[in-house]
Enzyme design. Sequence first.
Site, mmCIF file in Angstrom:
data_model
loop_
_atom_site.group_PDB
_atom_site.id
_atom_site.type_symbol
_atom_site.label_atom_id
_atom_site.label_comp_id
_atom_site.label_asym_id
_atom_site.label_seq_id
_atom_site.Cartn_x
_atom_site.Cartn_y
_atom_site.Cartn_z
ATOM 1 N N GLY A 93 0.873 -1.161 0.000
ATOM 2 C CA GLY A 93 0.000 0.000 0.000
ATOM 3 C C GLY A 93 0.911 1.213 0.000
ATOM 4 O O GLY A 93 2.121 1.093 -0.194
ATOM 5 N N GLY A 95 3.365 3.131 1.276
ATOM 6 C CA GLY A 95 4.289 2.955 2.385
ATOM 7 C C GLY A 95 5.198 4.129 2.642
ATOM 8 O O GLY A 95 5.766 4.244 3.733
ATOM 9 N N ARG A 96 5.371 5.008 1.660
ATOM 10 C CA ARG A 96 6.167 6.226 1.872
ATOM 11 C C ARG A 96 5.555 7.412 1.137
ATOM 12 O O ARG A 96 6.246 8.338 0.725
ATOM 13 C CB ARG A 96 7.616 6.018 1.458
ATOM 14 C CG ARG A 96 7.836 5.613 0.009
ATOM 15 C CD ARG A 96 9.317 5.672 -0.305
ATOM 16 N NE ARG A 96 9.604 5.186 -1.649
ATOM 17 C CZ ARG A 96 10.764 5.363 -2.267
ATOM 18 N NH1 ARG A 96 11.734 6.029 -1.663
ATOM 19 N NH2 ARG A 96 10.968 4.894 -3.470
ATOM 20 N N LYS A 116 5.826 11.377 -2.187
ATOM 21 C CA LYS A 116 6.811 10.306 -2.127
ATOM 22 C C LYS A 116 7.874 10.754 -1.131
ATOM 23 O O LYS A 116 8.446 11.838 -1.275
ATOM 24 C CB LYS A 116 7.414 10.069 -3.514
ATOM 25 C CG LYS A 116 8.258 8.810 -3.642
ATOM 26 C CD LYS A 116 8.644 8.621 -5.109
ATOM 27 C CE LYS A 116 9.416 7.340 -5.323
ATOM 28 N NZ LYS A 116 9.762 7.142 -6.759
ATOM 29 N N ARG A 182 3.870 14.829 -6.478
ATOM 30 C CA ARG A 182 3.584 14.665 -7.902
ATOM 31 C C ARG A 182 2.129 15.043 -8.182
ATOM 32 O O ARG A 182 1.245 14.854 -7.335
ATOM 33 C CB ARG A 182 3.856 13.233 -8.370
ATOM 34 C CG ARG A 182 2.965 12.182 -7.786
ATOM 35 C CD ARG A 182 3.059 10.871 -8.568
ATOM 36 N NE ARG A 182 4.334 10.220 -8.454
ATOM 37 C CZ ARG A 182 4.601 9.226 -7.605
ATOM 38 N NH1 ARG A 182 3.670 8.807 -6.769
ATOM 39 N NH2 ARG A 182 5.772 8.660 -7.590
ATOM 40 N N ASP A 257 0.935 -2.683 -9.277
ATOM 41 C CA ASP A 257 0.703 -1.573 -8.352
ATOM 42 C C ASP A 257 1.338 -0.284 -8.853
ATOM 43 O O ASP A 257 1.157 0.774 -8.239
ATOM 44 C CB ASP A 257 1.224 -1.907 -6.946
ATOM 45 C CG ASP A 257 2.709 -2.238 -6.933
ATOM 46 O OD1 ASP A 257 3.089 -3.217 -7.588
ATOM 47 O OD2 ASP A 257 3.487 -1.518 -6.284
ATOM 48 N N ASN A 258 2.091 -0.355 -9.946
ATOM 49 C CA ASN A 258 2.697 0.835 -10.545
ATOM 50 C C ASN A 258 1.994 1.267 -11.825
ATOM 51 O O ASN A 258 2.495 2.121 -12.550
ATOM 52 C CB ASN A 258 4.181 0.586 -10.859
ATOM 53 C CG ASN A 258 5.041 0.601 -9.618
ATOM 54 O OD1 ASN A 258 4.610 1.052 -8.561
ATOM 55 N ND2 ASN A 258 6.255 0.096 -9.720
#
Length: 480
Positions: A93, A95-96, A116, A182, A257-258
């Site tokens: 998920g 995470g950062r 990010k 972003r 996931d990307n």
Amino acid sequence: MVITPQAAPYRPDPRILALGDGFFDPVAAAAFPQTILRFRNRRWDGAVGLDTLDDAAWIDHFGRFAPLPGNLPQPLALRYHGHQFRVYNPDIGDGRGFLFAQLRDGRDRLLDLGTKGSGQTPWSRSGDGRLTLKGGVREVLATEMLEALGVETSKTFSLIETGEQLHRGDEPSPTRSAVMVRLSHGHIRIGTFQRLAYLNDGEAMARLVDYCLTQLYGESPGDAPVERLIARVVPRAARLAASYMAAGFVHGVLNSDNINVTLESFDYGPWRFAQTWDPGFTAAYFDHQGLYAFGRQAQAIHWDVVQLAIALRTLVAPEALVPALETFPAAFEAAFRDAIFARLGIAPKAEKEDMALLAGIEAALGDPAAIDRGVTIDRFFFDWRGGTLRDRASRRYDDDAFALFAMTVGGFAPATATDHPYWSDAAPCAMPIEEVEAIWARIAEADDWSAFDAKVDAIRRMGDAMRAGQVIAREGALTQ
């Protein structure tokens, strides 16, 4: 279609909240010891009405994450699963990173501001939730270059150095830290759907499909929303893969996931721009099998879209989705032709002639003799812009590898003007990894940002030249 920024007032619109708590976790940003503004996207801040912020307010919102007016009251770490190098992982998920805000641009698209390196979340696992400054610099360079070359990509909106010392196993440590923001057309990933299928949550899946169609695609779900969504995703997936190839770009990590549901490229880690037409060229040192190699990116993206269809079987029978999936090869072939011709600056002619020219380009760019004389992907498209070879470069192409191409391309009409000063430069604007490392070395060793700033300016100048005078698109449509 690549979107250009259009000035707009600030219009907050946090639609994600309507999906409900099961899609995200409220989180807080890390408290950073420093907030030094290193990059602010003056090309796009006016498109979402944030160009009036002074630098202090900018840092307050994008370094300390004070909520924007009328927007999300607290950042949201989004939940998702995904296949990572074809292995399913239900333990991932945001995470950062997190979703910080949603707002409308000048074309009324719903856009996300996501982060990010903003700190740990419930999905960080053993990670520190941080981003290296080098990683942020690399993402600015990747997104700027891709945008200039006509790839639909997220925009690096802000990069702020945060004053922490980070330790990483794949680069010299300790290294400097940063937080990046972003601007994206959605953060709903294929992995978001996969998570709901894993949980067998059909009700939530139906809400997500509706959200994607109404908020991201701007259309009514109609009587067959699932079929409608997959029919929108497939051609966009083909176009993304084709645009990577025309740009000579290797994303590196095309996990499910990307890949987001709008098929706007985002999340850049071990990316590279290939210098030669080498289908086996990889960007990630850990991609030992070449799963996401330059020439396999279309296959990889198609595979991810198939995973979306598999997840959507929670709502419909699989046979309903097969027709759309089967259109991918033809859609990719057409999109590849369009992307290559757009970069070359020529108009399509007829299918047989178009395909023959494309085959000739791939063969010529992959020929060892041409490579030995310095014919890179960027050099080729620069020298032959408009379908005519510049006199300055003629000897570089004086061999059999380009003889057939040179003879064939003469039969294609130019689709763009070439009077922008950029086309008279001695060499193209390119992004070899050696230059990326040299830009970073000056920052790391002397805090010298001049090469970074100059490169961003050079990339944007190239983008202006690519767009200037481009008047003929596929099937003779006019575009500006």
